[in-house]
Enzyme design. Structure first.
Site, PDB file in Angstrom:
ATOM      1  N   ARG A  73       0.824  -1.209   0.000  1.00 48.09           N
ATOM      2  CA  ARG A  73       0.000   0.000   0.000  1.00 48.09           C
ATOM      3  C   ARG A  73       0.863   1.266   0.000  1.00 48.09           C
ATOM      4  O   ARG A  73       0.538   2.263  -0.649  1.00 48.09           O
ATOM      5  CB  ARG A  73      -0.921  -0.024   1.214  1.00 48.09           C
ATOM      6  CG  ARG A  73      -1.926   1.121   1.221  1.00 48.09           C
ATOM      7  CD  ARG A  73      -2.980   0.923   2.305  1.00 48.09           C
ATOM      8  NE  ARG A  73      -4.023   1.934   2.221  1.00 48.09           N
ATOM      9  CZ  ARG A  73      -4.313   2.771   3.209  1.00 48.09           C
ATOM     10  NH1 ARG A  73      -3.640   2.739   4.345  1.00 48.09           N
ATOM     11  NH2 ARG A  73      -5.287   3.656   3.065  1.00 48.09           N
ATOM     12  N   ASP A 120       8.416   8.495  -6.095  1.00 50.22           N
ATOM     13  CA  ASP A 120       9.602   9.294  -5.781  1.00 50.22           C
ATOM     14  C   ASP A 120       9.891   9.324  -4.284  1.00 50.22           C
ATOM     15  O   ASP A 120      10.613  10.195  -3.798  1.00 50.22           O
ATOM     16  CB  ASP A 120       9.420  10.723  -6.305  1.00 50.22           C
ATOM     17  CG  ASP A 120       8.163  11.385  -5.723  1.00 50.22           C
ATOM     18  OD1 ASP A 120       7.495  10.747  -4.871  1.00 50.22           O
ATOM     19  OD2 ASP A 120       7.858  12.531  -6.105  1.00 50.22           O
ATOM     20  N   SER A 154       8.145  10.336  -1.989  1.00 51.52           N
ATOM     21  CA  SER A 154       7.615  11.525  -1.295  1.00 51.52           C
ATOM     22  C   SER A 154       6.796  11.116  -0.074  1.00 51.52           C
ATOM     23  O   SER A 154       6.755  11.840   0.926  1.00 51.52           O
ATOM     24  CB  SER A 154       6.772  12.376  -2.247  1.00 51.52           C
ATOM     25  OG  SER A 154       5.742  11.598  -2.827  1.00 51.52           O
ATOM     26  N   ASN A 185      -3.520   8.619   4.399  1.00 44.44           N
ATOM     27  CA  ASN A 185      -2.342   8.115   5.114  1.00 44.44           C
ATOM     28  C   ASN A 185      -2.351   8.329   6.630  1.00 44.44           C
ATOM     29  O   ASN A 185      -1.786   7.518   7.368  1.00 44.44           O
ATOM     30  CB  ASN A 185      -1.072   8.754   4.548  1.00 44.44           C
ATOM     31  CG  ASN A 185      -0.761   8.289   3.145  1.00 44.44           C
ATOM     32  OD1 ASN A 185      -1.150   7.181   2.747  1.00 44.44           O
ATOM     33  ND2 ASN A 185      -0.085   9.117   2.378  1.00 44.44           N
ATOM     34  N   THR A 245      -6.590  -8.217  -1.642  1.00 44.23           N
ATOM     35  CA  THR A 245      -6.684  -9.626  -1.252  1.00 44.23           C
ATOM     36  C   THR A 245      -5.836  -9.922  -0.015  1.00 44.23           C
ATOM     37  O   THR A 245      -5.858 -11.020   0.532  1.00 44.23           O
ATOM     38  CB  THR A 245      -6.290 -10.563  -2.428  1.00 44.23           C
ATOM     39  OG1 THR A 245      -6.598 -11.903  -2.072  1.00 44.23           O
ATOM     40  CG2 THR A 245      -4.816 -10.455  -2.778  1.00 44.23           C
ATOM     41  N   THR A 305      -9.018 -15.566   3.167  1.00 45.94           N
ATOM     42  CA  THR A 305      -7.572 -15.839   3.165  1.00 45.94           C
ATOM     43  C   THR A 305      -6.832 -14.503   3.320  1.00 45.94           C
ATOM     44  O   THR A 305      -6.221 -14.009   2.379  1.00 45.94           O
ATOM     45  CB  THR A 305      -7.141 -16.526   1.853  1.00 45.94           C
ATOM     46  OG1 THR A 305      -7.595 -15.724   0.742  1.00 45.94           O
ATOM     47  CG2 THR A 305      -7.712 -17.918   1.718  1.00 45.94           C
ATOM     48  N   ASP A 308      -3.974 -14.061  -3.373  1.00 40.91           N
ATOM     49  CA  ASP A 308      -4.666 -14.940  -4.318  1.00 40.91           C
ATOM     50  C   ASP A 308      -5.767 -14.130  -5.002  1.00 40.91           C
ATOM     51  O   ASP A 308      -5.766 -12.909  -4.924  1.00 40.91           O
ATOM     52  CB  ASP A 308      -5.230 -16.164  -3.566  1.00 40.91           C
ATOM     53  CG  ASP A 308      -6.110 -15.754  -2.389  1.00 40.91           C
ATOM     54  OD1 ASP A 308      -6.578 -14.582  -2.354  1.00 40.91           O
ATOM     55  OD2 ASP A 308      -6.359 -16.584  -1.503  1.00 40.91           O
TER      56      ASP A 308
END
Ligand code: HEM
Ligand code: NAG
Ligand code: NAG
Ligand code: NAG
Ligand code: NAG
Ligand code: NAG
Length: 322
Positions: A71, A83, A85, A103, A200, A245, A250
């Site tokens: 992520r 970059d 950042s 974030n 996933t 899962t 997957d």
């Protein structure tokens, strides 16, 4: 008269020589500023093994970290390009992307990148960018499909919280917003679906899917179990994005969508037209998902990169001063 022509044509030749020279220089310049698989082959051949080892060690103690690093790379690339950042702390002159809505209190894994950077600096100081470390870490995090990461990114000298807020769509987005948002970064609706398969693995806080609990298109027993989960764990309770899962990369995320068991409102939106077909393809064919995911990760990792003489190689991924 003929003398004039001679001079003229000599000038012409000289000029074309100069142009050819300039053109070649430009071409050479361009090719040397492209990302490549073997960018560090001579300058820091062991860098990828260090990243891989560090990711492996961390996954043993905290399996979720794989999702968090994937992520982080995505949030880096979508804000202002890949970059690094996203890794910068706030300074006197800017508030970093760490404080953007997608974030703040949510992006994680910064200390893992810091640890890698310290080790890489020990063997080849000043060579490997934080952006490249992040791109390699995202690949090594998945325990799923692998790909050849391209290298040669350089690090930004600034961050842009507004760009992070604007370019990373939120969990309450409708399909049109998602399609528009991804199109503005150069991705097709199919690529939006393939990239979303990143869900996933990993977790999401209850505060991000409360609206989902009043969606019409949710499996009733799933809805009840989410309500119960959030009642017990509160707004910061984290629930797997793929409850079946949660740690395995997957295609189960897509199977859940076809069962109306997507966790985020934005996830379940993908089962609408015109993206429904791609959800079904990936739900039925893991190979197709892995192939497309790999391709689109490589594409994403090229967004807005700084190469050649642009940007810097940070010593400390959190700061441009060190
Ligand atoms: C399509 C639009 C997207 C939306 C609206 C979205 C939204 C979110 C939200 C709200 C969370 C939970 C954050 C938290 O609870 O702190 C999350 C987690 C996550 N997202 Fe996305 N995301 C999107 C696309 C992507 C893409 C393209 C990727 C990767 C290729 C990705 C990878 C992840 C991963 C791996 C997690 C789990 C992180 C962890 O457990 O630390 N997401 N996302
Ligand atoms: C580079 O990696 C190889 C293989 O993992 C190892 O044998 C070698 O000692 C490493 N070199 C350095 C300088 O770390
Ligand atoms: C980030 O979260 C903290 C803690 O919840 C909060 O105090 C702060 O205002 C938030 N920052 C921004 C820029 O929203
Ligand atoms: C930050 O990003 C926003 C949104 O893309 C853009 O309008 C703005 O010009 C950027 N700021 C800087 C200083 O580059
Ligand atoms: C959830 O986390 C945020 C940020 O850390 C905090 O401000 C808030 O109080 C927490 N909520 C609860 C119910 O603990
Ligand atoms: C699954 O996708 C792969 C890759 O696109 C393709 O080669 C294969 O034929 C597909 N399998 C089925 C059963 O459709």
């Amino acid at each position: 008269m003929s003398e004039e022509i001679k001079i003229c044509s000599r000038r012409y030749i000289n000029m074309s020589y100069v142009l050819t020279f300039l053109f070649t220089t430009l071409l050479f310049g361009a090719s040397s500023t492209e990302l490549s698989e073997n960018f560090y082959e001579i300058s820091c051949p062991n860098f990828t093994s260090i990243v891989k080892e560090e990711v492996g060690a961390r996954l043993k103690t905290e399996p979720r970290m794989g999702a968090s690093l994937l992520r982080l790379h995505f949030h880096d690339c979508f804000a202002t390009g890949c970059d690094a950042s996203v890794l910068l702390d706030d300074t006197a002159s800017f508030i970093g992307e760490k404080r953007s809505e997608p974030n703040n209190n949510s992006a994680r894994g910064f200390e893992v990148i810091d640890n890698m950077k310290v080790k890489v600096e020990t063997i080849c100081p000043g060579i490997v960018s934080c952006a490249d470390i992040l791109a390699a870490a995202a690949r090594d995090s998945l325990g799923g499909p692998s790909w050849n990461v391209l290298f040669g990114r350089r690090d930004s000298t600034t961050a842009n919280k507004t760009a992070s807020n604007m370019n990373i769509k939120g969990p309450h987005s409708n399909l049109n917003d998602l399609i528009q948002g991804y199109a503005s970064q150069g991705f097709t609706p199919q690529e939006l679906v393939a990239l979303s398969g990143g869900h996933t693995i990993g977790l999401a806080k209850c505060q991000f899917f409360t609206s989902r609990l009043s969606d019409g298109n949710i499996d009733p027993s799933f809805k009840k179990s989410l309500k119960d989960f959030c009642k017990v764990n509160g707004e910061n309770g984290s629930h797997p994005l793929d409850m079946k899962t949660p740690l395995t990369f997957d295609n189960n995320y897509f199977m859940l969508l076809t069962q109306l068991r997507g966790l985020l409102h934005s996830d379940q939106q993908l089962l609408k037209e015109p993206t429904k077909h791609f959800v079904e393809v990936y739900a039925n064919n893991k190979t197709a998902f892995f192939e497309d995911f790999t391709g689109v990760m490589i594409k994403m990792s090229k967004l807005g990169t700084l190469t050649g003489n642009s940007g810097i190689i940070r010593t400390n991924c959190r700061s441009i001063l060190s």
